[in-house]
Design a protein around this motif. Structure first.
Motif, PDB file in Angstrom:
ATOM      1  N   ALA A  33       0.819  -1.200   0.000  1.00 45.46           N
ATOM      2  CA  ALA A  33       0.000   0.000   0.000  1.00 45.46           C
ATOM      3  C   ALA A  33       0.863   1.264   0.000  1.00 45.46           C
ATOM      4  O   ALA A  33       0.560   2.213  -0.683  1.00 45.46           O
ATOM      5  CB  ALA A  33      -0.931  -0.003   1.204  1.00 45.46           C
ATOM      6  N   PHE A  34       1.935   1.268   0.767  1.00 44.85           N
ATOM      7  CA  PHE A  34       2.786   2.456   0.818  1.00 44.85           C
ATOM      8  C   PHE A  34       4.227   2.035   1.021  1.00 44.85           C
ATOM      9  O   PHE A  34       4.535   1.270   1.926  1.00 44.85           O
ATOM     10  CB  PHE A  34       2.370   3.388   1.956  1.00 44.85           C
ATOM     11  CG  PHE A  34       3.261   4.589   2.070  1.00 44.85           C
ATOM     12  CD1 PHE A  34       3.116   5.644   1.193  1.00 44.85           C
ATOM     13  CD2 PHE A  34       4.256   4.650   3.012  1.00 44.85           C
ATOM     14  CE1 PHE A  34       3.950   6.743   1.271  1.00 44.85           C
ATOM     15  CE2 PHE A  34       5.099   5.746   3.103  1.00 44.85           C
ATOM     16  CZ  PHE A  34       4.937   6.797   2.232  1.00 44.85           C
ATOM     17  N   LYS A  74       9.627   8.902  -7.498  1.00 39.79           N
ATOM     18  CA  LYS A  74       9.220   7.658  -6.829  1.00 39.79           C
ATOM     19  C   LYS A  74       8.560   7.908  -5.482  1.00 39.79           C
ATOM     20  O   LYS A  74       8.183   6.969  -4.801  1.00 39.79           O
ATOM     21  CB  LYS A  74      10.424   6.744  -6.657  1.00 39.79           C
ATOM     22  CG  LYS A  74      10.991   6.307  -7.991  1.00 39.79           C
ATOM     23  CD  LYS A  74      12.078   5.299  -7.854  1.00 39.79           C
ATOM     24  CE  LYS A  74      12.628   5.023  -9.229  1.00 39.79           C
ATOM     25  NZ  LYS A  74      12.890   3.669  -9.488  1.00 39.79           N
ATOM     26  N   CYS A  75       8.400   9.171  -5.106  1.00 39.99           N
ATOM     27  CA  CYS A  75       7.804   9.502  -3.807  1.00 39.99           C
ATOM     28  C   CYS A  75       6.316   9.793  -3.953  1.00 39.99           C
ATOM     29  O   CYS A  75       5.867  10.300  -4.970  1.00 39.99           O
ATOM     30  CB  CYS A  75       8.485  10.729  -3.211  1.00 39.99           C
ATOM     31  SG  CYS A  75      10.196  10.477  -2.746  1.00 39.99           S
ATOM     32  N   ARG A  76       5.580   9.471  -2.901  1.00 37.65           N
ATOM     33  CA  ARG A  76       4.164   9.811  -2.813  1.00 37.65           C
ATOM     34  C   ARG A  76       3.827   9.968  -1.346  1.00 37.65           C
ATOM     35  O   ARG A  76       4.530   9.464  -0.484  1.00 37.65           O
ATOM     36  CB  ARG A  76       3.281   8.763  -3.483  1.00 37.65           C
ATOM     37  CG  ARG A  76       3.392   7.358  -2.931  1.00 37.65           C
ATOM     38  CD  ARG A  76       2.550   6.341  -3.689  1.00 37.65           C
ATOM     39  NE  ARG A  76       1.139   6.628  -3.613  1.00 37.65           N
ATOM     40  CZ  ARG A  76       0.329   6.214  -2.648  1.00 37.65           C
ATOM     41  NH1 ARG A  76       0.806   5.507  -1.649  1.00 37.65           N
ATOM     42  NH2 ARG A  76      -0.947   6.513  -2.669  1.00 37.65           N
ATOM     43  N   CYS A  77       2.754  10.673  -1.066  1.00 39.38           N
ATOM     44  CA  CYS A  77       2.325  10.893   0.314  1.00 39.38           C
ATOM     45  C   CYS A  77       1.585   9.665   0.821  1.00 39.38           C
ATOM     46  O   CYS A  77       0.782   9.080   0.101  1.00 39.38           O
ATOM     47  CB  CYS A  77       1.416  12.118   0.411  1.00 39.38           C
ATOM     48  SG  CYS A  77       2.231  13.656  -0.038  1.00 39.38           S
ATOM     49  N   SER A  83      -4.673   4.772  -5.426  1.00 46.16           N
ATOM     50  CA  SER A  83      -4.795   5.065  -6.853  1.00 46.16           C
ATOM     51  C   SER A  83      -4.063   6.343  -7.256  1.00 46.16           C
ATOM     52  O   SER A  83      -3.778   6.543  -8.428  1.00 46.16           O
ATOM     53  CB  SER A  83      -6.269   5.183  -7.230  1.00 46.16           C
ATOM     54  OG  SER A  83      -6.887   6.205  -6.464  1.00 46.16           O
ATOM     55  N   ARG A  84      -3.753   7.202  -6.299  1.00 52.32           N
ATOM     56  CA  ARG A  84      -3.053   8.457  -6.614  1.00 52.32           C
ATOM     57  C   ARG A  84      -1.556   8.230  -6.488  1.00 52.32           C
ATOM     58  O   ARG A  84      -1.007   8.101  -5.406  1.00 52.32           O
ATOM     59  CB  ARG A  84      -3.492   9.564  -5.650  1.00 52.32           C
ATOM     60  CG  ARG A  84      -2.888  10.907  -5.989  1.00 52.32           C
ATOM     61  CD  ARG A  84      -3.414  11.996  -5.097  1.00 52.32           C
ATOM     62  NE  ARG A  84      -2.806  13.263  -5.421  1.00 52.32           N
ATOM     63  CZ  ARG A  84      -3.015  14.368  -4.729  1.00 52.32           C
ATOM     64  NH1 ARG A  84      -3.821  14.366  -3.679  1.00 52.32           N
ATOM     65  NH2 ARG A  84      -2.429  15.481  -5.075  1.00 52.32           N
ATOM     66  N   LEU A  85      -0.879   8.228  -7.618  1.00 51.89           N
ATOM     67  CA  LEU A  85       0.538   7.926  -7.642  1.00 51.89           C
ATOM     68  C   LEU A  85       1.422   9.169  -7.676  1.00 51.89           C
ATOM     69  O   LEU A  85       2.625   9.076  -7.467  1.00 51.89           O
ATOM     70  CB  LEU A  85       0.858   7.036  -8.845  1.00 51.89           C
ATOM     71  CG  LEU A  85       0.105   5.703  -8.869  1.00 51.89           C
ATOM     72  CD1 LEU A  85       0.435   4.939 -10.139  1.00 51.89           C
ATOM     73  CD2 LEU A  85       0.404   4.883  -7.630  1.00 51.89           C
TER      74      LEU A  85
END
Length: 106
Positions: A33-34, A74-77, A83-85
């Protein structure tokens, strides 16, 4: 008596084995998931926890946050849905607006 001990041992082993398989499968789901990137702490401060990238709808904010995302591809919150990449994905604060609007648009 020996049969009871053997049966108890088998039940205990099966319970331990099933709890181990459940915990290992749930941790693999959570890790999918993260996944933190190499610069996650910096990205969190500048993107995920900043007013500029979470609430601001001015075009300057959106452009600056998009540039920040390009610098950290390659970073995301962690708070974003799976679904939000990227910053420009679903849920972007200024999505659907053209330029600055309101008092500051003039």
């Amino acid at each position: 008596m020996k049969c009871v001990k053997a049966l108890f041992s088998l039940v205990l082993l099966s319970l331990l084995a099933s709890s181990f398989s459940l915990s290992s499968s749930s941790s693999s789901v959570a890790s999918r998931a993260f996944e933190a990137c190499k610069t996650q702490s910096s990205f969190d401060l500048r993107m995920c926890k900043s007013y500029m990238c979470t609430e601001c709808t001015l075009s300057w904010c959106m452009e600056t946050c998009q540039a920040l995302q390009e610098a950290h591809p390659k970073c995301r919150c962690e708070s974003w849905p799976e679904s939000r990449l990227s910053y420009s994905g679903e849920g972007m604060k200024g999505a659907g607006k053209y330029g600055d609007v309101g008092d500051y648009s003039k």
